[in-house]
Design a protein around this motif. Structure first.
Motif, PDB file in Angstrom:
ATOM      1  N   LEU A  16      -8.466   0.385   6.835  1.00 26.40           N
ATOM      2  CA  LEU A  16      -7.918  -0.769   6.129  1.00 26.40           C
ATOM      3  C   LEU A  16      -7.792  -0.540   4.623  1.00 26.40           C
ATOM      4  CD1 LEU A  16      -9.881  -3.665   7.884  1.00 26.40           C
ATOM      5  CD2 LEU A  16      -7.451  -3.113   8.172  1.00 26.40           C
ATOM      6  N   SER A  17      -8.710   0.220   4.042  1.00 31.44           N
ATOM      7  CA  SER A  17      -8.797   0.318   2.581  1.00 31.44           C
ATOM      8  C   SER A  17      -8.134   1.548   1.990  1.00 31.44           C
ATOM      9  CB  SER A  17     -10.273   0.298   2.156  1.00 31.44           C
ATOM     10  OG  SER A  17     -10.969   1.414   2.695  1.00 31.44           O
ATOM     11  N   GLU A  18      -7.831   2.557   2.806  1.00 32.65           N
ATOM     12  CA  GLU A  18      -7.238   3.777   2.254  1.00 32.65           C
ATOM     13  C   GLU A  18      -5.893   3.474   1.610  1.00 32.65           C
ATOM     14  OE1 GLU A  18      -9.186   7.065   5.315  1.00 32.65           O
ATOM     15  OE2 GLU A  18      -7.253   6.119   5.766  1.00 32.65           O
ATOM     16  N   GLY A  19      -5.769   3.853   0.330  1.00 28.01           N
ATOM     17  CA  GLY A  19      -4.536   3.620  -0.403  1.00 28.01           C
ATOM     18  C   GLY A  19      -4.437   2.258  -1.042  1.00 28.01           C
TER      19      GLY A  19
ATOM     20  N   ALA B 288      -2.203   8.365   2.555  1.00 27.72           N
ATOM     21  CA  ALA B 288      -2.352   9.665   3.211  1.00 27.72           C
ATOM     22  C   ALA B 288      -3.281  10.575   2.418  1.00 27.72           C
ATOM     23  CB  ALA B 288      -0.977  10.316   3.379  1.00 27.72           C
ATOM     24  N   GLN B 289      -3.206  10.477   1.085  1.00 30.70           N
ATOM     25  CA  GLN B 289      -4.062  11.314   0.239  1.00 30.70           C
ATOM     26  C   GLN B 289      -5.531  10.959   0.429  1.00 30.70           C
ATOM     27  OE1 GLN B 289      -3.726  10.600  -3.999  1.00 30.70           O
ATOM     28  NE2 GLN B 289      -4.106  12.739  -4.461  1.00 30.70           N
ATOM     29  N   GLN B 290      -5.850   9.667   0.424  1.00 32.61           N
ATOM     30  CA  GLN B 290      -7.238   9.257   0.597  1.00 32.61           C
ATOM     31  C   GLN B 290      -7.736   9.549   2.009  1.00 32.61           C
ATOM     32  OE1 GLN B 290      -7.955   5.250  -0.664  1.00 32.61           O
ATOM     33  NE2 GLN B 290      -7.629   5.724  -2.837  1.00 32.61           N
ATOM     34  N   ARG B 291      -6.864   9.428   2.999  1.00 33.54           N
ATOM     35  CA  ARG B 291      -7.265   9.744   4.375  1.00 33.54           C
ATOM     36  C   ARG B 291      -7.600  11.230   4.483  1.00 33.54           C
ATOM     37  NH1 ARG B 291      -2.922   8.508   6.710  1.00 33.54           N
ATOM     38  NH2 ARG B 291      -3.385   6.274   6.798  1.00 33.54           N
ATOM     39  N   ALA B 292      -6.770  12.060   3.852  1.00 34.70           N
ATOM     40  CA  ALA B 292      -7.029  13.503   3.885  1.00 34.70           C
ATOM     41  C   ALA B 292      -8.334  13.833   3.164  1.00 34.70           C
ATOM     42  CB  ALA B 292      -5.865  14.251   3.241  1.00 34.70           C
ATOM     43  N   ARG B 293      -8.632  13.094   2.099  1.00 34.29           N
ATOM     44  CA  ARG B 293      -9.873  13.324   1.362  1.00 34.29           C
ATOM     45  C   ARG B 293     -11.082  12.949   2.205  1.00 34.29           C
ATOM     46  NH1 ARG B 293      -9.354  10.706  -4.210  1.00 34.29           N
ATOM     47  NH2 ARG B 293      -7.683  12.252  -4.277  1.00 34.29           N
TER      48      ARG B 293
ATOM     49  N   MET C 281       0.847  -1.194   0.000  1.00 34.76           N
ATOM     50  CA  MET C 281       0.000   0.000   0.000  1.00 34.76           C
ATOM     51  C   MET C 281       0.882   1.244   0.000  1.00 34.76           C
ATOM     52  SD  MET C 281      -2.672   1.289   2.926  1.00 34.76           S
ATOM     53  CE  MET C 281      -3.506  -0.287   2.917  1.00 34.76           C
ATOM     54  N   PRO C 282       0.869   2.046  -1.056  1.00 39.71           N
ATOM     55  CA  PRO C 282       1.702   3.240  -1.093  1.00 39.71           C
ATOM     56  C   PRO C 282       1.292   4.218  -0.003  1.00 39.71           C
ATOM     57  CG  PRO C 282       0.790   2.702  -3.263  1.00 39.71           C
ATOM     58  CD  PRO C 282       0.093   1.867  -2.270  1.00 39.71           C
ATOM     59  N   PHE C 283       2.318   4.684   0.758  1.00 39.04           N
ATOM     60  CA  PHE C 283       2.021   5.582   1.873  1.00 39.04           C
ATOM     61  C   PHE C 283       1.406   6.881   1.364  1.00 39.04           C
ATOM     62  CE2 PHE C 283       3.340   9.152   4.545  1.00 39.04           C
ATOM     63  CZ  PHE C 283       2.727   8.781   5.730  1.00 39.04           C
ATOM     64  N   GLY C 284       1.947   7.415   0.252  1.00 39.48           N
ATOM     65  CA  GLY C 284       1.439   8.674  -0.266  1.00 39.48           C
ATOM     66  C   GLY C 284      -0.018   8.595  -0.639  1.00 39.48           C
ATOM     67  N   ARG C 285      -0.403   7.504  -1.299  1.00 36.33           N
ATOM     68  CA  ARG C 285      -1.802   7.355  -1.696  1.00 36.33           C
ATOM     69  C   ARG C 285      -2.695   7.167  -0.475  1.00 36.33           C
ATOM     70  NH1 ARG C 285      -4.515   6.389  -6.304  1.00 36.33           N
ATOM     71  NH2 ARG C 285      -6.513   5.312  -6.123  1.00 36.33           N
TER      72      ARG C 285
END
Length: 239
Positions: free
Chosen positions: A90-93, A7-12, A1-5
């Protein structure tokens, strides 16, 4: 799971969740301050619009209008769906692929999914970059011809992409086409003493950036282009 993705989805999720919370707090305050009975259906529609406009976090909230003795006739009750937070964590990223095929490996399923996304991208490329818009046809042969044109256009697009990749120029044909589209051809018409014309079709000289692209792609532009024989009579007739 890419950390950047992730974090991006969590922020969204946090952004849309914050919007819902702010809107519901304002609505709850307005209901509490009301000195007359409010239209329950109208309030429900407002709640629905708020959740609809922030769909990515809408399932996190359970919103109810509870009857009470206030002038409005009800109050707003908001509950947080903790199951949504658990699933989001669990699913973010991550991608979740669900399939009814049980005898394929994870790698085979992923490759098939990527091919599907490429097919979907092909339709977007034909409509946007290649300017091949869908056309309503009345005959089957015209439909088949349109599909053939779309297919050939996509093949050319993918060929340019692989050509660009081999040249070390990335994999974005759109950038190449946009840059080279500024190279144009012009007709120079020279009158003669016999009332005839000499017509030369010349190509504009590429600038420094275009010259680098052409060199990396191994393309040498001619200084002049030869006019097709079937074009000459038409030009003469229009002169």
């Amino acid at each position: 799971m890419p950390f950047g993705r992730s974090a991006q989805q969590r922020a969204r999720h946090d952004k849309f969740s914050g919007r819902i919370e702010t809107a519901l707090e304002r609505l709850a305050s307005r209901i509490a301050r009301s000195r007359k009975r409010l239209d329950r259906e109208r309030i429900n529609r407002q709640i629905g619009r708020t959740l609809q406009q922030n769909q990515r976090a809408a399932q996190r909230f359970k919103v109810h209008l509870v009857e009470d003795g206030t002038p409005a006739g009800f109050r707003l009750k908001v509950e947080i769906n903790t199951a949504f937070d658990d699933w989001a964590a669990l699913s973010e990223g991550a991608y979740l692929l669900r399939s009814n095929i049980s005898d394929w490996s994870d790698e085979q399923l992923w490759k098939a999914y990527i091919q599907l996304t490429q097919a979907e991208a092909a339709f977007r490329i034909q409509k946007d970059q290649l300017k091949v818009r869908p056309v309503w046809h009345q005959r089957s042969d015209r439909v088949e011809a349109h599909i053939l044109v779309c297919f050939l256009a996509f093949v050319l697009w993918k060929t340019l992409e692989m050509w660009q990749n081999r040249s070390g120029l990335g994999n974005s044909p759109r950038t190449i086409l946009e840059e080279l589209a500024r190279i144009q051809s012009h007709d120079i018409v020279l009158p003669t003493t016999t009332l005839n014309q000499i017509r030369l079709r010349c190509i504009t000289q590429p600038d420094a950036a275009q010259a680098v692209l052409l060199d990396r792609l191994g393309i040498a532009l001619p200084k002049r282009m030869r006019l097709a024989e079937h074009v000459l009579p038409a030009i003469a007739a229009s002169a």
